[in-house]
Structures are given as C-alpha cells and as structure tokens.
Design an enzyme around this catalytic site. Structure first.
Site, PDB file in Angstrom:
ATOM      1  N   MET A 120     -12.213  36.597-103.767  1.00 20.79           N
ATOM      2  CA  MET A 120     -13.639  36.898-103.813  1.00 20.79           C
ATOM      3  C   MET A 120     -14.128  36.868-105.257  1.00 20.79           C
ATOM      4  SD  MET A 120     -13.659  39.951-101.081  1.00 20.79           S
ATOM      5  CE  MET A 120     -14.230  39.730 -99.444  1.00 20.79           C
ATOM      6  N   CYS A 121     -14.189  38.023-105.896  1.00 15.25           N
ATOM      7  CA  CYS A 121     -14.812  38.117-107.215  1.00 15.25           C
ATOM      8  C   CYS A 121     -14.018  37.420-108.314  1.00 15.25           C
ATOM      9  CB  CYS A 121     -15.076  39.575-107.556  1.00 15.25           C
ATOM     10  SG  CYS A 121     -16.176  40.354-106.350  1.00 15.25           S
ATOM     11  N   VAL A 122     -12.684  37.491-108.258  1.00 16.31           N
ATOM     12  CA  VAL A 122     -11.870  36.806-109.272  1.00 16.31           C
ATOM     13  C   VAL A 122     -12.076  35.304-109.150  1.00 16.31           C
ATOM     14  CG1 VAL A 122      -9.519  36.332-110.050  1.00 16.31           C
ATOM     15  CG2 VAL A 122     -10.184  38.671-109.456  1.00 16.31           C
TER      16      VAL A 122
END
Length: 194
Positions: A120-122
């Site tokens: 997701m965010c990485v």
C-alpha cells in the site's frame, strides 16, 4: 561479496506508527522491522542524509486517526533541518504533500524507502518516486505488511512475506531491492542543503 549499493542521500520512513507496529494490530515480525528501521535511521543521521518520517492521518475511528495513541510515530524525530515529518491522507507519500519539493530542494536524487504497509503506502510512495526520476532503493527486510485473508473461490490466505515480495516485484526493474537494511549506504546532502 557485499550487496552494498551506491549511497543514497535520503531515507523515507513510511507510516511506522504505533498502530502498525504495536499491539494486536501490529504487522507480523514488527520487532524485526523496528530493529531494521532503527538501524537505517541511525545510519542515515550519522551519514548526513535527509530523513523523512511519513505519518498517515487515518479516517475517524481508524487505528491511526490523528491525535490517537495509534497515530503516534514509533521513532523519535530529531529536531534538525535534515529531519522532517510529512503528514499524508493517501497511500502515496507524495500526494498532496511537500515531499517532492523537500527532496529536490535538498539535492536528493537517490533515496531508500522502508516502513508499512508494503503493498500500500510503501509501494505507492516508491512508485511515485520512480516516476519522478529518483533512484529508489528498498531493503527487503525493512518493510512489512499483514497476511491477505483467504477469499473463498479466489485464493487461500497469502502470507505477509509473499505480499511484501510481490509489492517489490510489481515496482519493476528500476527499483533496487537489496536483501538487508545493512546493505544501504548513506551519503551526506550537498553542503548547500544542510
């Protein structure tokens, strides 16, 4: 033979917040992740690199809702012109934030990314960094996520380690994946940026 790569001038630590690394909602092997991110931050500081802590502002009621204990960053932030906190509301650490301007203004052309959640965010932050022309290094042992639950008729449970590896793979051949945090070398920011 060493796996060390060319040095990077920045470390981007994505969403290493209390809700993701502590308690019953912590990612698997959170202690290992914290050991690696602690090492990366310490070495980036010693090397004179730019350290960016990305902090997610979750929705009301979420574990990382601003102002709640789960929202707090796990790692202490040093008061320094070369260490900052960037708050975000989307997966991508660049979306609607000053991250690109801060990196460019500091003379950063190569960075390492670590943190949660891998897919997701990485991954979203790494994808944008690559699209913007940064050289991006991702130490495999320095990002983490949860298992993907089984979906009847679609798939069995997918272990977190497999999800993390697929997140790296999906970023393509421009991403430099190294096995360990220790493989990442840091370089000081240009003198004008410090």
């Amino acid at each position: 033979m060493s796996n060390r790569v060319l040095p990077v001038q920045a470390l981007v630590v994505v969403d290493v917040q209390a809700d993701a690394v502590g308690g019953d909602r912590a990612v698997p092997e959170a202690a290992r992740l914290l050991d690696r991110t602690t090492d990366l931050i310490a070495r980036a500081r010693r090397g004179g690199a730019f350290v960016v802590h990305v902090q997610n502002d979750g929705q009301p009621g979420a574990g990382d809702e601003p102002g709640t204990p789960g929202w707090e960053l796990h790692h202490a932030v040093e008061a320094s012109p070369t260490e900052v906190v960037i708050r975000k509301t989307r997966d991508d650490g660049f979306h609607g934030t000053p991250l690109e301007g801060l990196l460019t203004g500091s003379g950063v052309r190569a960075l390492a990314i670590c943190g949660v959640m891998s897919e997701m965010c990485v991954q979203a932050t790494a994808r944008t960094a690559l699209a913007l022309g940064y050289r991006v290094v991702m130490p495999h042992d320095s990002h983490a996520t949860h298992d993907i639950p089984a979906a009847p008729g679609i798939s069995d449970r997918i272990p977190a380690a497999a999800v993390s590896r697929v997140a790296e793979w999906a970023l393509g051949s421009e991403l430099e994946v190294v096995p360990h945090a220790a493989d990442v070398a840091f370089a000081a920011l240009p003198a004008r940026a410090r």
